[in-house]
Design a protein around this motif. Structure first.
Motif, PDB file in Angstrom:
ATOM      1  N   TYR A   1       0.861  -1.171   0.000  1.00 57.67           N
ATOM      2  CA  TYR A   1       0.000   0.000   0.000  1.00 57.67           C
ATOM      3  C   TYR A   1       0.899   1.223   0.000  1.00 57.67           C
ATOM      4  O   TYR A   1       1.656   1.433   0.948  1.00 57.67           O
ATOM      5  CB  TYR A   1      -0.910   0.009   1.234  1.00 57.67           C
ATOM      6  CG  TYR A   1      -1.967  -1.062   1.187  1.00 57.67           C
ATOM      7  CD1 TYR A   1      -3.225  -0.789   0.650  1.00 57.67           C
ATOM      8  CD2 TYR A   1      -1.717  -2.341   1.660  1.00 57.67           C
ATOM      9  CE1 TYR A   1      -4.200  -1.766   0.595  1.00 57.67           C
ATOM     10  CE2 TYR A   1      -2.677  -3.331   1.609  1.00 57.67           C
ATOM     11  CZ  TYR A   1      -3.924  -3.036   1.074  1.00 57.67           C
ATOM     12  OH  TYR A   1      -4.884  -4.015   1.019  1.00 57.67           O
ATOM     13  N   LEU A   2       0.845   1.999  -1.096  1.00 56.27           N
ATOM     14  CA  LEU A   2       1.751   3.126  -1.263  1.00 56.27           C
ATOM     15  C   LEU A   2       1.009   4.322  -1.844  1.00 56.27           C
ATOM     16  O   LEU A   2       0.101   4.157  -2.663  1.00 56.27           O
ATOM     17  CB  LEU A   2       2.890   2.762  -2.218  1.00 56.27           C
ATOM     18  CG  LEU A   2       3.750   1.541  -1.862  1.00 56.27           C
ATOM     19  CD1 LEU A   2       4.637   1.171  -3.030  1.00 56.27           C
ATOM     20  CD2 LEU A   2       4.568   1.828  -0.628  1.00 56.27           C
ATOM     21  N   THR A   3       1.431   5.498  -1.441  1.00 59.28           N
ATOM     22  CA  THR A   3       0.957   6.703  -2.127  1.00 59.28           C
ATOM     23  C   THR A   3       1.625   6.736  -3.490  1.00 59.28           C
ATOM     24  O   THR A   3       2.598   5.993  -3.751  1.00 59.28           O
ATOM     25  CB  THR A   3       1.334   7.976  -1.350  1.00 59.28           C
ATOM     26  OG1 THR A   3       2.768   8.093  -1.362  1.00 59.28           O
ATOM     27  CG2 THR A   3       0.798   7.961   0.081  1.00 59.28           C
ATOM     28  N   ASP A   4       1.151   7.600  -4.375  1.00 62.34           N
ATOM     29  CA  ASP A   4       1.794   7.723  -5.688  1.00 62.34           C
ATOM     30  C   ASP A   4       3.259   8.104  -5.531  1.00 62.34           C
ATOM     31  O   ASP A   4       4.128   7.594  -6.247  1.00 62.34           O
ATOM     32  CB  ASP A   4       1.065   8.758  -6.542  1.00 62.34           C
ATOM     33  CG  ASP A   4      -0.294   8.262  -7.034  1.00 62.34           C
ATOM     34  OD1 ASP A   4      -0.580   7.046  -6.910  1.00 62.34           O
ATOM     35  OD2 ASP A   4      -1.062   9.091  -7.550  1.00 62.34           O
ATOM     36  N   GLU A   5       3.548   8.976  -4.594  1.00 60.65           N
ATOM     37  CA  GLU A   5       4.942   9.395  -4.367  1.00 60.65           C
ATOM     38  C   GLU A   5       5.784   8.226  -3.868  1.00 60.65           C
ATOM     39  O   GLU A   5       6.919   8.009  -4.333  1.00 60.65           O
ATOM     40  CB  GLU A   5       4.982  10.546  -3.363  1.00 60.65           C
ATOM     41  CG  GLU A   5       6.373  11.121  -3.156  1.00 60.65           C
ATOM     42  CD  GLU A   5       6.364  12.319  -2.216  1.00 60.65           C
ATOM     43  OE1 GLU A   5       7.218  12.327  -1.315  1.00 60.65           O
ATOM     44  OE2 GLU A   5       5.508  13.209  -2.395  1.00 60.65           O
TER      45      GLU A   5
ATOM     46  N   LEU B   1       9.496  -6.761 -14.551  1.00 55.98           N
ATOM     47  CA  LEU B   1       8.704  -6.192 -13.467  1.00 55.98           C
ATOM     48  C   LEU B   1       7.311  -5.859 -13.989  1.00 55.98           C
ATOM     49  O   LEU B   1       7.168  -5.283 -15.065  1.00 55.98           O
ATOM     50  CB  LEU B   1       9.360  -4.908 -12.941  1.00 55.98           C
ATOM     51  CG  LEU B   1       8.595  -4.125 -11.880  1.00 55.98           C
ATOM     52  CD1 LEU B   1       8.470  -4.925 -10.592  1.00 55.98           C
ATOM     53  CD2 LEU B   1       9.253  -2.792 -11.628  1.00 55.98           C
ATOM     54  N   VAL B   2       6.322  -6.277 -13.246  1.00 58.78           N
ATOM     55  CA  VAL B   2       4.927  -5.945 -13.550  1.00 58.78           C
ATOM     56  C   VAL B   2       4.331  -5.381 -12.275  1.00 58.78           C
ATOM     57  O   VAL B   2       4.500  -5.951 -11.201  1.00 58.78           O
ATOM     58  CB  VAL B   2       4.115  -7.194 -13.996  1.00 58.78           C
ATOM     59  CG1 VAL B   2       2.664  -6.844 -14.200  1.00 58.78           C
ATOM     60  CG2 VAL B   2       4.726  -7.802 -15.234  1.00 58.78           C
ATOM     61  N   SER B   3       3.637  -4.290 -12.397  1.00 58.62           N
ATOM     62  CA  SER B   3       2.939  -3.717 -11.250  1.00 58.62           C
ATOM     63  C   SER B   3       1.555  -3.283 -11.722  1.00 58.62           C
ATOM     64  O   SER B   3       1.448  -2.565 -12.714  1.00 58.62           O
ATOM     65  CB  SER B   3       3.714  -2.524 -10.708  1.00 58.62           C
ATOM     66  OG  SER B   3       2.962  -1.881  -9.702  1.00 58.62           O
ATOM     67  N   VAL B   4       0.522  -3.757 -11.034  1.00 64.49           N
ATOM     68  CA  VAL B   4      -0.848  -3.458 -11.424  1.00 64.49           C
ATOM     69  C   VAL B   4      -1.647  -3.100 -10.180  1.00 64.49           C
ATOM     70  O   VAL B   4      -1.628  -3.848  -9.206  1.00 64.49           O
ATOM     71  CB  VAL B   4      -1.489  -4.701 -12.109  1.00 64.49           C
ATOM     72  CG1 VAL B   4      -2.932  -4.419 -12.506  1.00 64.49           C
ATOM     73  CG2 VAL B   4      -0.682  -5.147 -13.304  1.00 64.49           C
ATOM     74  N   PRO B   5      -2.357  -1.974 -10.196  1.00 64.37           N
ATOM     75  CA  PRO B   5      -3.245  -1.667  -9.062  1.00 64.37           C
ATOM     76  C   PRO B   5      -4.362  -2.714  -9.004  1.00 64.37           C
ATOM     77  O   PRO B   5      -4.894  -3.110 -10.036  1.00 64.37           O
ATOM     78  CB  PRO B   5      -3.827  -0.294  -9.394  1.00 64.37           C
ATOM     79  CG  PRO B   5      -3.012   0.249 -10.516  1.00 64.37           C
ATOM     80  CD  PRO B   5      -2.370  -0.912 -11.194  1.00 64.37           C
ATOM     81  N   THR B   6      -4.681  -3.190  -7.811  1.00 62.93           N
ATOM     82  CA  THR B   6      -5.733  -4.205  -7.686  1.00 62.93           C
ATOM     83  C   THR B   6      -6.902  -3.720  -6.845  1.00 62.93           C
ATOM     84  O   THR B   6      -7.806  -4.503  -6.572  1.00 62.93           O
ATOM     85  CB  THR B   6      -5.166  -5.510  -7.070  1.00 62.93           C
ATOM     86  OG1 THR B   6      -4.612  -5.201  -5.798  1.00 62.93           O
ATOM     87  CG2 THR B   6      -4.119  -6.120  -7.985  1.00 62.93           C
ATOM     88  N   GLY B   7      -6.867  -2.493  -6.468  1.00 64.21           N
ATOM     89  CA  GLY B   7      -7.973  -1.945  -5.666  1.00 64.21           C
ATOM     90  C   GLY B   7      -8.312  -0.550  -6.133  1.00 64.21           C
ATOM     91  O   GLY B   7      -7.687  -0.009  -7.047  1.00 64.21           O
ATOM     92  N   PRO B   8      -9.289   0.046  -5.509  1.00 68.20           N
ATOM     93  CA  PRO B   8      -9.680   1.406  -5.904  1.00 68.20           C
ATOM     94  C   PRO B   8      -8.603   2.422  -5.555  1.00 68.20           C
ATOM     95  O   PRO B   8      -7.841   2.230  -4.617  1.00 68.20           O
ATOM     96  CB  PRO B   8     -10.964   1.656  -5.111  1.00 68.20           C
ATOM     97  CG  PRO B   8     -10.891   0.715  -3.950  1.00 68.20           C
ATOM     98  CD  PRO B   8     -10.087  -0.466  -4.398  1.00 68.20           C
ATOM     99  N   ARG B   9      -8.560   3.503  -6.321  1.00 71.33           N
ATOM    100  CA  ARG B   9      -7.614   4.599  -6.076  1.00 71.33           C
ATOM    101  C   ARG B   9      -8.161   5.497  -5.021  1.00 71.33           C
ATOM    102  O   ARG B   9      -9.235   5.827  -4.885  1.00 71.33           O
ATOM    103  CB  ARG B   9      -7.348   5.390  -7.350  1.00 71.33           C
ATOM    104  CG  ARG B   9      -6.438   4.629  -8.280  1.00 71.33           C
ATOM    105  CD  ARG B   9      -5.961   5.440  -9.462  1.00 71.33           C
ATOM    106  NE  ARG B   9      -5.258   6.672  -9.177  1.00 71.33           N
ATOM    107  CZ  ARG B   9      -3.970   6.780  -8.835  1.00 71.33           C
ATOM    108  NH1 ARG B   9      -3.247   5.704  -8.730  1.00 71.33           N
ATOM    109  NH2 ARG B   9      -3.420   7.946  -8.649  1.00 71.33           N
TER     110      ARG B   9
END
Length: 176
Positions: free
Chosen positions: A132-136, A168-176
């Motif tokens: 869980y990370l902020t955009d920054e 490397l693959v990174s995909v959001p899996t929840g709401p923003r």
């Protein structure tokens, strides 16, 4: 910069991946590394990459009545920059990801078909980790990963060194 359409062709992508480490290779050497690609297809796709200035011809020499060319990848021409990625449609991203994943599957199948394949001893890894990370914070993490990989990309082949492809693959899996 080359276009996504140019780079996302499966055979051209394999040629580019083979040349990513900066080694100049002849067509014969590329054929040795990519034996499953038919000869005519290999020559045709190399010509497309040369015409698009993705590959440079760095040497030519006569071999048995023909000209043997040596090619080097122009790394700056194979990166799809942020503006080009932003211009891609959802369908473009779906196609790009499908080609990327297909390439990973092909790499893994070729690895497993080699003798002897020992994923544990060879350090093969595929894993997921939720963070869980902020955009920054996320941008900082990506910069750290990129810096770590980039720092090791200049290593030359040598005793004990095995060429490894890091993906490397990174995909959001929840709401923003």
């Amino acid at each position: 910069m080359a276009t996504a359409d140019l780079l996302l062709h499966p055979v051209r992508l394999r040629i580019v991946q083979t040349l990513l480490d900066g080694r100049p290779l002849t067509t014969a050497q590329l054929r040795e590394e990519l034996p499953e690609i038919p000869v005519a297809t290999m020559y045709r796709q190399i010509a497309v990459l040369v015409d698009a200035e993705v590959l440079d011809v760095v040497d030519e020499r006569r071999v048995r009545g023909t000209v043997e060319r040596t090619y080097r990848l122009r790394r700056e021409r194979v990166e799809i920059d942020a503006a080009a990625r932003a211009a891609m449609s959802t369908e473009d991203h779906r196609r790009a990801f499908t080609v990327f994943v297909g390439g990973l599957l092909g790499d893994f199948d070729r690895y497993l078909a080699g003798e002897p394949a020992d994923p544990t001893a060879d350090g093969v890894t595929y894993q997921q980790a939720p963070v869980y990370l902020t955009d920054e914070e996320y941008r900082a993490m990506l910069a750290e990963i990129q810096a770590s990989v980039t720092a090791r990309m200049g290593h030359e082949p040598g005793p004990g060194r095995v060429r490894r492809m890091v993906s490397l693959v990174s995909v959001p899996t929840g709401p923003r």
